[in-house]
Scaffold this active site. Structure first.
Site, PDB file in Angstrom:
ATOM      1  N   ASP A  76      40.548 -34.748 109.890  1.00  0.00           N
ATOM      2  CA  ASP A  76      41.844 -35.487 110.314  1.00  0.00           C
ATOM      3  C   ASP A  76      41.720 -36.970 110.564  1.00  0.00           C
ATOM      4  OD1 ASP A  76      44.163 -33.762 111.743  1.00  0.00           O
ATOM      5  OD2 ASP A  76      44.089 -35.802 112.290  1.00  0.00           O
ATOM      6  N   ASP A 121      41.533 -40.945 105.961  1.00  0.00           N
ATOM      7  CA  ASP A 121      43.042 -40.913 105.896  1.00  0.00           C
ATOM      8  C   ASP A 121      43.040 -40.401 104.365  1.00  0.00           C
ATOM      9  OD1 ASP A 121      45.417 -41.818 104.651  1.00  0.00           O
ATOM     10  OD2 ASP A 121      45.192 -43.916 105.421  1.00  0.00           O
ATOM     11  N   VAL A 122      43.886 -39.457 104.456  1.00  0.00           N
ATOM     12  CA  VAL A 122      43.834 -38.356 103.160  1.00  0.00           C
ATOM     13  C   VAL A 122      44.605 -39.335 102.143  1.00  0.00           C
ATOM     14  CG1 VAL A 122      43.672 -36.445 104.252  1.00  0.00           C
ATOM     15  CG2 VAL A 122      46.057 -37.257 103.847  1.00  0.00           C
ATOM     16  N   ASN A 144      46.445 -29.433 103.942  1.00  0.00           N
ATOM     17  CA  ASN A 144      47.652 -29.268 105.191  1.00  0.00           C
ATOM     18  C   ASN A 144      48.008 -30.518 105.766  1.00  0.00           C
ATOM     19  OD1 ASN A 144      48.730 -27.671 107.451  1.00  0.00           O
ATOM     20  ND2 ASN A 144      47.386 -29.013 108.599  1.00  0.00           N
ATOM     21  N   LYS A 188      57.522 -32.126  99.248  1.00  0.00           N
ATOM     22  CA  LYS A 188      57.031 -30.747  99.395  1.00  0.00           C
ATOM     23  C   LYS A 188      57.324 -29.944  97.856  1.00  0.00           C
ATOM     24  CE  LYS A 188      55.086 -30.273 103.230  1.00  0.00           C
ATOM     25  NZ  LYS A 188      53.524 -30.148 103.364  1.00  0.00           N
ATOM     26  N   TYR A 197      60.825 -35.487 102.930  1.00  0.00           N
ATOM     27  CA  TYR A 197      59.943 -34.181 102.956  1.00  0.00           C
ATOM     28  C   TYR A 197      60.175 -33.499 102.228  1.00  0.00           C
ATOM     29  CZ  TYR A 197      57.550 -30.679 105.717  1.00  0.00           C
ATOM     30  OH  TYR A 197      56.741 -29.473 106.153  1.00  0.00           O
TER      31      TYR A 197
END
Length: 245
Positions: free
Chosen positions: A32, A53-54, A77, A146, A142
Site C-alpha cells: 500500500d 506507489d503502484v 486491487n 475498469k 472509473y
C-alpha cells in the site's frame, strides 16, 4: 510456502483478500502507499508490509525485490474513485483514476509476470467492476478504467498463457466494503440496493476474497482470460426492475 502479493491491501477488499490468502497458506506481501497501514494488516497474518506507489515502476520493482520471493499469486486491487459528470470532470482527476486503476495493473503485472515466467508460472487476479460491464452515472473515469482492466486481463491471458500464467479479473457489484462502505451507511440506500439484487443482499468483502482464492486454486486450473461478476445477479436483472404490463 507460496507467496502472494496484494496491492491496495491496507483497507477494505485488499485487506480482506490478504487475510484470506494467509488463511489459504500463502506468505502475503501487503502493499500500500502507507507502510504503517500496510503493517497493521501484515503483522497479524505474519505477512510482509510493503510501501509503494503502484503507478511508479521503480517503487514497485523495489517493493517486489523486498518481498524476496516471486509471488505465485498477484492480486491487483489498488484503486481510487473520482465522481462527477463527464462535462465537469477535471482532466487531472480523470487521468489519475486511469493511472491508479488501469495503468498500475499493467505496471505491477509486467514486473511480477516477468518473474513468474522464470519460476514456473503463477496466477494474476485483477479487480475490475460491474461498472466495466454496465457504466454508472458520474463514474465515467472509473468505468472506463475498469473496462480497460477487463480487456487488459484478456490480453495478458493470451500473451502469458504459454508461461503457465493464468490471468482473470473479478467484477464486484454492490459490495459493502472498501470505497463503497461510506455509501452504504445510509439505511435507505442499503435497503434499496439490497432489494434490487436477485439474491436480496449486498455483497461482502468475503464474497470477493473467496472468488479470488478460487481463481488462484487448482480448481480453476483451466480458467483464464475471464471477467467474473460477483454481483448476486444484478447485471442480469434489468428486466426485473421494469413492469410487465
Amino acid at each position: 510456502m507460496a507467496t502472494a502479493l496484494v496491492t491496495g491491501a491496507a483497507h477494505g477488499l485488499g485487506a480482506c483478500m490478504a487475510e484470506h490468502a494467509a488463511r489459504h497458506g500463502y506468505r502475503v506481501g501487503v502493499l500500500d502507499l502507507d507502510l504503517a497501514e500496510a503493517r497493521a494488516v501484515a503483522d497479524p497474518i505474519e505477512g510482509v508490509a510493503l510501501a509503494a506507489d503502484v503507478t511508479d515502476p521503480e517503487q514497485v520493482e523495489k517493493a517486489v525485490e523486498r518481498l524476496g520471493e516471486t509471488p505465485k499469486l498477484l492480486i491487483n486491487n489498488a484503486g481510487i474513485l473520482r465522481t462527477g459528470p463527464l462535462l465537469d470532470h477535471a482532466v487531472d482527476d480523470f487521468r489519475r483514476v486511469v493511472q491508479v486503476n488501469l495503468v498500475s495493473v499493467f505496471i505491477v503485472s509486467r514486473i511480477v509476470a516477468g518473474r513468474m515466467k522464470d519460476n514456473g508460472g503463477g496466477v494474476i487476479v485483477n479487480l475490475a467492476s460491474i461498472n466495466a460491464i454496465n457504466p454508472s452515472i458520474q463514474c465515467g473515469a472509473y468505468a472506463a478504467a475498469k473496462a480497460g482492466v477487463a480487456c487488459l486481463t484478456q490480453q495478458m491471458s493470451l500473451e502469458w498463457g504459454e508461461y503457465g500464467i493464468r490471468v482473470n479479473s473479478m467484477a464486484p457489484g454492490f459490495i459493502d466494503s472498501g470505497m463503497s462502505a461510506p455509501f452504504y451507511r445510509n439505511p435507505a440506500i442499503r435497503k434499496s440496493r439490497g432489494d434490487a439484487v436477485p439474491l436480496r443482499r449486498l455483497g461482502s468483502a468475503d464474497d470477493v476474497a473467496e472468488c479470488a482464492m478460487f481463481l488462484a486454486s487448482d480448481a480453476a486450473a483451466y480458467i483464464t482470460g475471464q471477467n467474473i461478476a460477483i454481483d448476486g445477479g444484478v447485471i442480469n436483472s434489468v428486466l426485473m426492475q421494469l413492469p410487465r404490463e
